[in-house]
Design an enzyme around this catalytic site. Structure first.
Site, short mmCIF file in Angstrom:
data_model
loop_
_atom_site.label_atom_id
_atom_site.label_comp_id
_atom_site.label_asym_id
_atom_site.label_seq_id
_atom_site.Cartn_x
_atom_site.Cartn_y
_atom_site.Cartn_z
N LYS A 81 0.86 -1.18 0.00
CA LYS A 81 0.00 0.00 0.00
C LYS A 81 0.90 1.23 0.00
O LYS A 81 2.07 1.15 0.41
CB LYS A 81 -0.86 -0.02 1.27
CG LYS A 81 -2.14 0.75 1.15
CD LYS A 81 -3.30 -0.12 0.69
CE LYS A 81 -4.57 0.68 0.54
NZ LYS A 81 -5.72 -0.10 0.14
N GLY A 181 -25.66 2.59 3.36
CA GLY A 181 -24.80 3.26 2.40
C GLY A 181 -25.09 2.82 0.97
O GLY A 181 -24.91 1.66 0.61
N GLY A 183 -23.66 4.15 -1.86
CA GLY A 183 -22.66 4.77 -2.73
C GLY A 183 -22.42 3.84 -3.92
O GLY A 183 -23.32 3.14 -4.37
N VAL A 185 -20.74 0.94 -4.28
CA VAL A 185 -20.99 -0.49 -4.07
C VAL A 185 -22.46 -0.74 -3.71
O VAL A 185 -23.11 -1.62 -4.28
CB VAL A 185 -20.07 -1.06 -2.97
CG1 VAL A 185 -20.35 -2.54 -2.77
CG2 VAL A 185 -18.61 -0.86 -3.33
N TYR A 187 -25.10 0.83 -4.36
CA TYR A 187 -26.00 1.00 -5.51
C TYR A 187 -26.03 -0.27 -6.38
O TYR A 187 -27.10 -0.81 -6.69
CB TYR A 187 -25.54 2.21 -6.33
CG TYR A 187 -26.32 2.38 -7.62
CD1 TYR A 187 -27.56 3.01 -7.63
CD2 TYR A 187 -25.81 1.88 -8.83
CE1 TYR A 187 -28.28 3.14 -8.80
CE2 TYR A 187 -26.52 2.00 -10.01
CZ TYR A 187 -27.76 2.64 -9.99
OH TYR A 187 -28.47 2.76 -11.16
P1 NAD Z 1 -18.83 5.48 -1.54
O1 NAD Z 1 -18.09 6.60 -0.91
O2 NAD Z 1 -19.17 5.52 -2.98
O3 NAD Z 1 -20.20 5.21 -0.74
C1 NAD Z 1 -20.33 5.29 0.64
C2 NAD Z 1 -21.78 5.73 0.90
O4 NAD Z 1 -22.02 5.68 2.29
C3 NAD Z 1 -22.05 7.18 0.46
O5 NAD Z 1 -23.22 7.21 -0.35
C4 NAD Z 1 -22.22 7.92 1.77
O6 NAD Z 1 -23.14 9.00 1.67
C5 NAD Z 1 -22.75 6.82 2.66
N1 NAD Z 1 -22.52 7.07 4.08
C6 NAD Z 1 -21.46 7.63 4.70
N2 NAD Z 1 -21.66 7.67 6.03
C7 NAD Z 1 -22.86 7.09 6.26
C8 NAD Z 1 -23.62 6.84 7.42
N3 NAD Z 1 -23.19 7.22 8.63
N4 NAD Z 1 -24.81 6.24 7.29
C9 NAD Z 1 -25.29 5.87 6.08
N5 NAD Z 1 -24.62 6.10 4.93
C10 NAD Z 1 -23.42 6.71 5.03
O7 NAD Z 1 -17.97 4.18 -1.20
P2 NAD Z 1 -18.04 2.76 -1.92
O8 NAD Z 1 -17.00 2.72 -2.96
O9 NAD Z 1 -19.44 2.42 -2.23
O10 NAD Z 1 -17.51 1.83 -0.74
C11 NAD Z 1 -18.35 1.50 0.38
C12 NAD Z 1 -17.51 0.81 1.43
O11 NAD Z 1 -16.94 -0.38 0.87
C13 NAD Z 1 -16.32 1.63 1.94
O12 NAD Z 1 -16.09 1.29 3.31
C14 NAD Z 1 -15.15 1.13 1.11
O13 NAD Z 1 -13.92 1.28 1.78
C15 NAD Z 1 -15.51 -0.34 0.97
N6 NAD Z 1 -14.94 -0.97 -0.23
C16 NAD Z 1 -15.21 -0.49 -1.45
C17 NAD Z 1 -14.68 -1.10 -2.59
C18 NAD Z 1 -14.98 -0.59 -3.97
O14 NAD Z 1 -14.71 -1.30 -4.95
N7 NAD Z 1 -15.57 0.58 -4.12
C19 NAD Z 1 -13.85 -2.22 -2.45
C20 NAD Z 1 -13.60 -2.72 -1.16
C21 NAD Z 1 -14.15 -2.08 -0.06
#
Ligand code: NAD
Length: 355
Positions: A81, A181, A183, A185, A187
């Protein structure tokens, strides 16, 4: 000096590189935890760390996590990392990114970078100008594109594995799934849940994200407290870490916890134990959310979407093995995952020495 060596030795890191380039303003740390299985792959995070010590601890912790994630995912890559110290909104520039790319290049392929918090796929294109040791670039540039689609697929199949093991249920039809959440993922996860006829409840602090899933997937909105204390088949944390802690566990009434968020348990040993006492099955986060890593790792040998999908669907079987191992050895699912990840590396070392 000695103190840094102590920190590096504590979790068996192989190499830590401090990158300093006054002309671009770059101050970065690259941590290579383990390269037994292959080159260390892991994202680069840009964050305004309060101190160098904080940045070092973060990169050491994150890089070690990548070793476990790659190993349990049966990938031939190691764990690494990088962190860039700075505010991504103020301090990021083309030259800073290219300078980081040069440092990555100087490691001769031992570390391969990717996108993480504070970085975008477009940033990867500047890094790519200086090194080929970068993944997670856009489809248009020959890369693997948005990893969230595959992360969501992995969470979906992982959920199915947990339900099969815990409740002997094959389909999500009519089941109550709570998603925290919506976001990237969350969605895509909803589209899978909806297509299988699940009843989706959920919350997002962002009103726009919430409205989108209500409109597109018929999500039933509830607030965060209600979501945690509802009678659910699955609670799926897809927002922030440390959401599973003694105060939330007290209220949880779900059968399974299966979500994408990283570091869901506030304290691993304590919270795994509390969950077992309530007979709630916890699906280890770094296993179920490995779909994105599998997808970017695919770029290393020329991106193949079908292959990536096949690998991500395999998360179902990886988890089944972990659940069986945990049950047979009277340990938590997280302990079983950690042990199997470590064992794969140890077995490889033994086999390699005997050849
Ligand atoms: P993102 O930032 O697109 O979505 C996160 C969502 O959570 C946002 O819509 C935000 O408004 C919402 N949120 C934040 N605080 C909140 C709360 N207190 N209550 C309810 N909703 C809340 O992130 P993502 O890419 O969708 O990732 C989601 C999680 O999965 C993160 O923890 C990320 O580290 C983990 N993750 C993501 C991936 C990836 O491919 N994107 C891979 C591995 C792990």
């Amino acid at each position: 000096m000695t103190k840094i060596f102590e920190k590096i030795s504590d979790k068996n890191h192989e190499q830590v590189v401090y990158c300093n380039d006054p002309s671009s303003g770059l101050k970065a740390i690259i941590a290579i935890h383990n390269t037994v299985l292959g080159p260390a792959l892991g994202g680069c995070r840009m964050y305004p760390y309060k101190s160098e010590e904080e940045a070092l601890l973060d990169v050491l912790r994150l890089s070690r996590g990548m070793t476990y994630k790659a190993s349990i995912s049966n990938l031939n890559i190691g764990g690494g990392k990088a962190v860039i110290i700075g505010d991504p909104n103020k301090d990021k520039s083309e030259v800073l990114l290219r300078s980081f790319g040069k440092f990555v290049h100087s490691l001769g392929g031992k570390y391969i970078t990717a996108e993480d918090v504070g970085m975008s796929v477009h940033d990867m294109e500047f890094i790519r100008m200086e090194t080929n040791s970068v993944t997670g670039i856009t489809r248009a540039m020959g890369g693997s594109g948005d990893p969230s689609i595959f992360t969501a697929l992995g969470v979906f199949v992982g959920m199915k594995a947990a339900l099969k093991k815990k409740l002997n249920i094959q389909s999500l039809k009519g089941l109550k799934i709570g998603v925290q959440g919506f976001g990237k993922v969350g969605y895509y996860l909803c589209s899978h849940l909806k297509s299988e006829g699940a009843k989706i409840y959920g919350y997002d602090i962002n009103q726009e994200s919430l409205e989108r899933v209500i409109k597109e997937f018929g999500v039933i909105p509830v607030d965060n407290d209600e979501l945690i204390s509802m009678n659910l088949d699955v609670f799926s944390p897809c927002a922030m870490g440390a959401i599973i802690n003694p105060s939330s566990i007290k209220n949880l009434k779900c059968s399974v916890i299966a979500g994408a968020a990283n570091n869901q348990l506030e304290k691993e040993d304590r919270d795994s134990k509390l969950l077992s006492e309530k007979e709630i099955m916890y699906v280890p986060d770094y296993v179920i959310n490995a779909g994105g890593l599998m997808n970017v790792a695919n770029e290393l040998k020329g991106y193949n979407k079908e292959k990536a999908k096949y690998q991500v669907e395999g998360i179902y079987y990886i988890l089944m093995r972990i659940f069986d191992y945990a049950a047979n050895n009277n340990m938590s699912t997280l302990q079983a995952a950690n042990l199997l990840a470590e064992r794969r590396i140890q077995d490889y070392i033994k086999w390699n020495h005997q050849q």
